[in-house]
Design an enzyme around this catalytic site. Structure first.
Site, PDB file in Angstrom:
ATOM      1  CB  VAL A   1     -13.462  -1.943   3.703  1.00 26.55           C
ATOM      2  CG1 VAL A   1     -12.791  -0.576   3.842  1.00 26.55           C
ATOM      3  CG2 VAL A   1     -14.447  -1.935   2.532  1.00 26.55           C
TER       4      VAL A   1
ATOM      5  CB  THR B   1      -0.844  -0.001   1.293  1.00 22.77           C
ATOM      6  OG1 THR B   1      -1.727  -1.104   1.217  1.00 22.77           O
ATOM      7  CG2 THR B   1      -1.605   1.281   1.487  1.00 22.77           C
TER       8      THR B   1
ATOM      9  CG  ASP C   1      -5.088  -0.026   7.237  1.00 21.72           C
ATOM     10  OD1 ASP C   1      -5.165  -0.915   6.362  1.00 21.72           O
ATOM     11  OD2 ASP C   1      -4.045   0.629   7.429  1.00 21.72           O
TER      12      ASP C   1
END
Ligand code: SD4
Length: 322
Positions: free
Chosen positions: A213, A184, A215
């Site tokens: 989903v 990420t 963080d």
């Protein structure tokens, strides 16, 4: 709704503003010489993205534009299977993207479970600037993106599809600690005026459950900033970051006087204390304060962050718990 429209509709007149002595944020800042800035930093060794943002800042761009354009570099990178176009799908073959953005004014926008749009961070920015909301999800987020001119694309590349099909043969679901040494992208920028903005964007954990989903699009978890104090971004096992509201925690610790490094360490150690299985996953934080000081800490060795400062790009190995 644009911020100025909001001000208009809340009935504050231009005269009311004119009556307020004009005090720039910079002059409120005790570190107003700002010798260390501008700076861009990002999770992992995302040098191209970090350099893009850093060069924009050096040319006078504001932190919000720099952070958006910076993370878009990785969203567009088809070889990066953890962000944007080319991201790994969920276990059912859907590529679903999560992203958020925060401005120096404290405004925030986010999209979750967004399909078919290559640049979720820009949709998140539109949510922040054009709607009265912070977060749009799934079909609604897609509808909003299409209505705002974003192109509908197929995000599943041949390569990601091939790997997913190989995974389907065993369906063994276990997080990989440092995925190919990149993951990420969470980015923080501090511009020449000393203003801070941040963004975080991801395709989430590979082969996650449909609907999951993480963080990264959650304000306070994957990203948080307060322009008076500093900001923090996270990468790794989103569930652990969400349970600790890690980025918010780090900013609050910096507010209490901790350095970015100390604050990141406390946040990771809290996650270690909260999760008996902490050895099985990675979590990493990077933080930046108003002085331009940077810190980073993670559970497992192997995480690093990219930094662009004084015209130079660098890869910085993080300190780690184990
Ligand atoms: C998530 N934090 O969705 C993101 C993905 C990530 O290592 O950073 N994976 O949980």
């Amino acid at each position: 709704m644009k911020r100025r429209n909001f001000i208009k509709t809340t009935g504050m007149s231009a005269a009311a503003f004119a009556a307020t002595p004009s005090v720039s944020l910079k002059s409120l800042n005790p570190f107003s010489t700002m010798q260390n800035t501008p700076i861009s930093i990002a999770t992992w060794n995302f040098q191209k993205a970090t350099k893009k943002a850093g060069e924009m800042l050096f040319q006078g761009a504001n932190a919000l534009d720099a952070v958006e354009q910076g993370v878009r570099v990785e969203e567009a990178n088809l070889k990066n299977t953890t962000v944007g176009n080319g991201g790994a799908p969920d276990r059912d073959g859907n590529v679903t993207l999560d992203a958020c953005i925060m401005s120096p004014e404290g405004d925030a926008g986010a999209v979750v479970y967004l399909k078919h749009i290559a640049h979720p961070v820009s949709v998140a920015r539109k949510v922040m600037e054009e709607t009265p909301h912070v977060m749009l999800a799934g079909e609604g987020a897609l509808q909003f993106a299409l209505e705002n001119g974003f192109e509908k694309v197929d995000l599943l590349t041949e390569e990601s599809e091939k790997e997913w099909k190989q995974w389907l043969e065993h369906k063994h679901y276990k997080p990989i600690i440092n995925i190919e040494n990149h993951d990420t992208i969470g980015m923080l920028c501090i511009d020449e005026k000393g203003d801070i903005a941040g963004a975080c964007t991801t395709s989430g954990l590979a082969y996650k459950m449909n609907g999951r989903v993480g963080d990264s699009p959650i304000i306070g978890a994957g990203l948080y900033l307060d322009n008076e104090i500093g900001g923090a971004v996270a990468t790794g096992m989103g569930e652990a970051v969400m349970k600790s509201v890690g980025s918010f925690l780090i900013v609050e610790l910096m507010r209490q006087g901790k350095s970015p490094q100390e604050a990141c360490e406390i946040a990771v150690k809290r996650i270690v204390a909260q999760n008996r299985n902490y050895e099985d996953f990675q979590v990493a934080f990077v933080a930046l304060n108003k002085k331009g000081e940077v810190g980073s800490y993670c559970i497992h060795k192997g995480f690093s962050y990219a930094k662009y400062q004084n015209g130079e790009i660098s890869n910085n190995p993080s300190q780690f718990y184990i």
